[in-house]
Design a protein around this motif. Structure first.
Motif, PDB file in Angstrom:
ATOM      1  N   ALA A  78      43.184  42.719  35.122  1.00  0.00           N
ATOM      2  CA  ALA A  78      43.358  41.193  35.453  1.00  0.00           C
ATOM      3  C   ALA A  78      42.337  40.840  36.755  1.00  0.00           C
ATOM      4  O   ALA A  78      41.395  39.862  36.628  1.00  0.00           O
ATOM      5  CB  ALA A  78      44.724  40.796  35.747  1.00  0.00           C
ATOM      6  N   HIS A  79      42.097  41.872  37.512  1.00  0.00           N
ATOM      7  CA  HIS A  79      41.437  41.780  38.398  1.00  0.00           C
ATOM      8  C   HIS A  79      40.006  41.628  37.924  1.00  0.00           C
ATOM      9  O   HIS A  79      38.769  40.987  38.291  1.00  0.00           O
ATOM     10  CB  HIS A  79      41.381  42.702  39.654  1.00  0.00           C
ATOM     11  N   TRP A  80      39.258  42.521  36.961  1.00  0.00           N
ATOM     12  CA  TRP A  80      38.046  42.560  36.444  1.00  0.00           C
ATOM     13  C   TRP A  80      37.824  41.122  35.546  1.00  0.00           C
ATOM     14  O   TRP A  80      36.703  40.676  35.629  1.00  0.00           O
ATOM     15  CB  TRP A  80      38.052  43.532  35.223  1.00  0.00           C
ATOM     16  N   LEU A  81      38.862  40.713  34.950  1.00  0.00           N
ATOM     17  CA  LEU A  81      38.722  39.503  34.123  1.00  0.00           C
ATOM     18  C   LEU A  81      38.285  38.216  34.894  1.00  0.00           C
ATOM     19  O   LEU A  81      37.385  37.321  34.774  1.00  0.00           O
ATOM     20  CB  LEU A  81      40.154  39.127  33.404  1.00  0.00           C
ATOM     21  N   VAL A  82      39.107  38.328  36.159  1.00  0.00           N
ATOM     22  CA  VAL A  82      39.059  37.288  37.102  1.00  0.00           C
ATOM     23  C   VAL A  82      37.635  37.258  37.839  1.00  0.00           C
ATOM     24  O   VAL A  82      36.995  36.152  37.990  1.00  0.00           O
ATOM     25  CB  VAL A  82      40.232  37.154  38.338  1.00  0.00           C
ATOM     26  N   ALA A  83      37.341  38.331  38.057  1.00  0.00           N
ATOM     27  CA  ALA A  83      35.679  38.493  38.591  1.00  0.00           C
ATOM     28  C   ALA A  83      34.583  38.405  37.728  1.00  0.00           C
ATOM     29  O   ALA A  83      33.654  37.500  37.943  1.00  0.00           O
ATOM     30  CB  ALA A  83      35.843  39.994  39.288  1.00  0.00           C
ATOM     31  N   LYS A  84      34.972  38.839  36.541  1.00  0.00           N
ATOM     32  CA  LYS A  84      33.583  38.752  35.578  1.00  0.00           C
ATOM     33  C   LYS A  84      33.928  37.674  34.499  1.00  0.00           C
ATOM     34  O   LYS A  84      32.735  37.277  34.190  1.00  0.00           O
ATOM     35  CB  LYS A  84      33.607  39.977  35.000  1.00  0.00           C
ATOM     36  N   HIS A  85      35.080  37.175  34.341  1.00  0.00           N
ATOM     37  CA  HIS A  85      35.058  36.122  33.358  1.00  0.00           C
ATOM     38  C   HIS A  85      36.059  35.175  33.568  1.00  0.00           C
ATOM     39  O   HIS A  85      37.078  34.574  33.043  1.00  0.00           O
ATOM     40  CB  HIS A  85      35.612  36.648  31.690  1.00  0.00           C
ATOM     41  N   PRO A  86      35.906  34.418  34.838  1.00  0.00           N
ATOM     42  CA  PRO A  86      36.686  33.485  35.253  1.00  0.00           C
ATOM     43  C   PRO A  86      36.835  32.094  34.668  1.00  0.00           C
ATOM     44  O   PRO A  86      38.013  31.494  34.312  1.00  0.00           O
ATOM     45  CB  PRO A  86      36.230  32.871  36.721  1.00  0.00           C
ATOM     46  N   SER A  87      35.707  31.812  33.693  1.00  0.00           N
ATOM     47  CA  SER A  87      35.831  30.657  32.833  1.00  0.00           C
ATOM     48  C   SER A  87      36.969  30.871  31.795  1.00  0.00           C
ATOM     49  O   SER A  87      37.266  29.685  31.259  1.00  0.00           O
ATOM     50  CB  SER A  87      34.523  30.510  32.185  1.00  0.00           C
ATOM     51  N   LEU A  88      37.366  31.988  31.562  1.00  0.00           N
ATOM     52  CA  LEU A  88      38.332  32.141  30.339  1.00  0.00           C
ATOM     53  C   LEU A  88      39.588  31.439  30.905  1.00  0.00           C
ATOM     54  O   LEU A  88      40.444  31.030  29.969  1.00  0.00           O
ATOM     55  CB  LEU A  88      38.820  33.430  30.280  1.00  0.00           C
ATOM     56  N   PHE A  89      39.770  31.104  32.089  1.00  0.00           N
ATOM     57  CA  PHE A  89      40.890  30.567  32.725  1.00  0.00           C
ATOM     58  C   PHE A  89      40.926  29.025  33.251  1.00  0.00           C
ATOM     59  O   PHE A  89      41.783  28.744  34.049  1.00  0.00           O
ATOM     60  CB  PHE A  89      41.763  31.600  33.930  1.00  0.00           C
ATOM     61  N   GLU A  90      39.810  28.624  32.754  1.00  0.00           N
ATOM     62  CA  GLU A  90      39.348  27.164  33.190  1.00  0.00           C
ATOM     63  C   GLU A  90      40.522  26.355  32.824  1.00  0.00           C
ATOM     64  O   GLU A  90      41.045  26.341  31.608  1.00  0.00           O
ATOM     65  CB  GLU A  90      38.348  26.918  32.751  1.00  0.00           C
ATOM     66  N   GLY A  91      41.008  25.389  33.868  1.00  0.00           N
ATOM     67  CA  GLY A  91      41.927  24.584  33.431  1.00  0.00           C
ATOM     68  C   GLY A  91      43.321  24.891  33.581  1.00  0.00           C
ATOM     69  O   GLY A  91      44.466  24.122  33.525  1.00  0.00           O
ATOM     70  N   CYS A  92      43.638  26.219  33.786  1.00  0.00           N
ATOM     71  CA  CYS A  92      45.056  26.445  34.164  1.00  0.00           C
ATOM     72  C   CYS A  92      45.559  26.222  35.594  1.00  0.00           C
ATOM     73  O   CYS A  92      44.728  26.491  36.513  1.00  0.00           O
ATOM     74  CB  CYS A  92      45.014  28.032  33.973  1.00  0.00           C
ATOM     75  N   GLU A  93      46.579  25.615  35.421  1.00  0.00           N
ATOM     76  CA  GLU A  93      47.305  25.077  36.706  1.00  0.00           C
ATOM     77  C   GLU A  93      48.391  26.099  37.354  1.00  0.00           C
ATOM     78  O   GLU A  93      48.379  26.127  38.666  1.00  0.00           O
ATOM     79  CB  GLU A  93      47.994  23.733  36.751  1.00  0.00           C
ATOM     80  N   ALA A  94      48.840  26.659  36.310  1.00  0.00           N
ATOM     81  CA  ALA A  94      50.065  27.512  36.682  1.00  0.00           C
ATOM     82  C   ALA A  94      49.922  28.634  35.587  1.00  0.00           C
ATOM     83  O   ALA A  94      49.430  28.539  34.545  1.00  0.00           O
ATOM     84  CB  ALA A  94      51.415  26.767  36.714  1.00  0.00           C
ATOM     85  N   ALA A  95      50.937  29.854  36.116  1.00  0.00           N
ATOM     86  CA  ALA A  95      51.146  30.717  35.194  1.00  0.00           C
ATOM     87  C   ALA A  95      52.647  31.385  35.307  1.00  0.00           C
ATOM     88  O   ALA A  95      53.238  31.134  36.145  1.00  0.00           O
ATOM     89  CB  ALA A  95      50.241  32.103  35.647  1.00  0.00           C
ATOM     90  N   ILE A  96      52.874  32.059  34.046  1.00  0.00           N
ATOM     91  CA  ILE A  96      54.383  32.737  34.027  1.00  0.00           C
ATOM     92  C   ILE A  96      53.999  34.126  33.714  1.00  0.00           C
ATOM     93  O   ILE A  96      52.854  34.439  32.847  1.00  0.00           O
ATOM     94  CB  ILE A  96      55.187  31.979  33.117  1.00  0.00           C
ATOM     95  N   SER A  97      54.904  34.924  34.264  1.00  0.00           N
ATOM     96  CA  SER A  97      54.471  36.530  33.947  1.00  0.00           C
ATOM     97  C   SER A  97      55.764  37.132  34.116  1.00  0.00           C
ATOM     98  O   SER A  97      57.145  36.626  34.180  1.00  0.00           O
ATOM     99  CB  SER A  97      53.340  36.951  34.574  1.00  0.00           C
ATOM    100  N   GLU A  98      55.809  38.602  34.698  1.00  0.00           N
ATOM    101  CA  GLU A  98      56.924  39.397  34.770  1.00  0.00           C
ATOM    102  C   GLU A  98      57.763  38.964  36.016  1.00  0.00           C
ATOM    103  O   GLU A  98      57.390  38.340  36.915  1.00  0.00           O
ATOM    104  CB  GLU A  98      56.566  40.731  34.653  1.00  0.00           C
ATOM    105  N   SER A  99      58.923  39.732  36.011  1.00  0.00           N
ATOM    106  CA  SER A  99      59.819  39.814  37.361  1.00  0.00           C
ATOM    107  C   SER A  99      60.659  38.461  37.402  1.00  0.00           C
ATOM    108  O   SER A  99      60.504  37.879  38.721  1.00  0.00           O
ATOM    109  CB  SER A  99      59.026  40.449  38.526  1.00  0.00           C
ATOM    110  N   GLY A 100      61.320  38.185  36.815  1.00  0.00           N
ATOM    111  CA  GLY A 100      62.042  36.807  36.846  1.00  0.00           C
ATOM    112  C   GLY A 100      62.520  36.268  35.596  1.00  0.00           C
ATOM    113  O   GLY A 100      62.060  36.473  34.599  1.00  0.00           O
ATOM    114  N   GLY A 101      63.820  35.504  35.833  1.00  0.00           N
ATOM    115  CA  GLY A 101      64.531  34.916  34.867  1.00  0.00           C
ATOM    116  C   GLY A 101      65.317  35.572  33.970  1.00  0.00           C
ATOM    117  O   GLY A 101      65.875  35.184  32.811  1.00  0.00           O
TER     118      GLY A 101
END
Length: 432
Positions: free
Chosen positions: A146-169
């Protein structure tokens, strides 16, 4: 329709062990499986490698309303090590036994990946565009994920306002004051920050038989004693305050947040539910590693230690100011790793949609926000301004030791829980 249990079992059978420090089996085969599955649904995907074998899968699923901001659905493909000699079943066999799917990653977090894939295969049509990210290296530092993707390919996540993932629900059965079994569903809306510190004490080297008031070891031990003995004050973040208030109301427990003693007494009165919030009413500073000297009769000129610091949102500056005072003479600190805390709005349309999806499948669900004591890849995606929520829904039977499953021996997930989670995610993704 793809069966979520079969999907999860297939994913478990990929040994994606991450031992840390770059020592990993590699996520590439699991990534290829996920990519091929998405391609079969008509969802184009791409595999990106930060290093050979350290693969992540990225895809975009169109929404029915392109005017809405996108939702990031992110999970990790790697798992922590499992010693087969300790397990009742082979940890990478993906066996179903006694109503449970067993294997490393069953709850952390190949279950979530499988539920998302099953929901898409079931024909769910999301209102908003989904960005899917199933990544490498979460079980270490995220440097290859994740940290590599955010640093090197941030455009992949363009337009994202929120996220869901582990540890809840997930279902947390808690006895109420009147004896009722309350179905509590904590949804992560915040995480404590992680600051791993190296302390270095410097002094005057000398012979072990002679007095030395500049002994680096003594200085280090003194600093560690002060740090370990320090009682950090109560700090109620929005997520923690809401958890205590709403859980107390659901359980019929009086809530007193007017003082530290009142908070501690209230958390204790919450019973088992209090264990979810105990790590997050205060910051923590825990010494974990020591290194000093090379011979018993030689006083070394330096000594070092590492301290695991977990810090609540909005408290970093105050914590480090106090910590620097506790270090004392001749002791300095530096970051080994530093990921600031993150938090998302407690009361938001996102949270409301999660709560509604859970209540549709469990009419007795009491959905509350909470703050994670540890950390996830949310810390990476928060750098892009994305609000992160811990929402990987599961139905869990009473008495099931869910919190002991992640990284534990005999990790397993209820088959019924996987089907429940798939239905909840389908409702959420179609409505949010």
């Amino acid at each position: 329709m793809a069966d979520v249990v079969e999907l999860c079992a297939d994913l478990i059978r990929f040994d994606t062990t991450n031992r840390g420090g770059g020592d990993a089996s590699g996520e590439r085969p699991a990534a290829e499986y996920v990519a091929a599955f998405l391609d079969g649904l008509g969802v184009p995907s791409k595999i990106l490698e930060a290093a050979p074998g350290r693969a992540s899968v990225i895809a975009r699923v169109p929404g029915t309303d392109p005017s809405l901001p996108a939702l990031l659905v992110q999970g990790h493909l790697d798992v922590v090590p499992a010693d087969a000699a300790d397990w009742s079943v082979p940890p990478f066999a993906g066996e179903v036994r006694d109503g449970y799917l067993w294997g490393r990653g069953a709850t952390d977090m190949k279950d979530f990946v499988a539920m998302v894939l099953a929901a898409l295969a079931g024909g769910v049509r999301p209102r908003r565009e989904l960005v899917l990210a199933f990544v490498a290296d979460e079980e270490d530092r995220g440097d290859w994920g994740a940290h590599w993707l955010v640093a090197k390919h941030p455009s992949l996540f363009e337009g994202c306002e929120a996220a869901i993932s582990e540890s809840g629900g997930y279902t947390y059965h808690v006895p109420a004051a009147d004896g009722r079994d309350v179905h509590l569903y904590p949804v992560g809306t915040a995480e404590r920050g992680t600051a791993h510190l190296r302390l270095t004490a410097r002094g005057r080297a000398g012979h072990g038989s002679r007095p030395n008031d500049e002994n680096a070891v003594t200085r280090l031990v003194g600093a560690l004693h002060r740090i370990a003995a320090h009682r950090w004050p109560v700090s109620l973040t929005p997520a923690v305050r809401a958890f205590i208030e709403r859980t107390g109301a659901a359980l019929g427990v009086p809530v007193d947040l007017s003082s530290s003693d009142g908070v501690d007494a209230t958390v204790a009165a919450l019973g088992p539910a209090g264990s979810l919030v105990v790590p997050t009413v205060r910051n923590s500073t825990t010494p974990t590693m020591l290194e000093a000297g090379y011979k018993v009769n030689v006083i070394p000129s330096t000594a070092s230690a590492q301290v695991d610091v977990r810090v609540l949102p909005g408290t970093e500056d105050a914590l480090f100011a106090v910590l620097d005072e506790l270090l004392g003479e001749g002791v300095t600190r530096e970051f080994v790793a530093h990921q600031p805390p993150v938090q998302a709005p407690v009361d938001s349309p996102w949270f409301s949609a999660m709560a509604a999806a859970l209540r549709a499948e469990d009419t007795e669900a009491v959905v509350v926000p909470y703050c994670l004591g540890g950390g996830t890849d949310a810390k990476a995606f928060a750098k892009l301004g994305i609000d992160n929520y811990g929402f990987a829904p599961l139905w869990l039977p009473k008495g099931f030791p869910y919190r002991a499953m992640a990284h534990g021996v005999d990790e397993r997930v209820p088959v019924a829980g996987l089907h429940f989670g798939t239905r909840v995610l389908s409702r959420f993704l179609a409505s949010v």
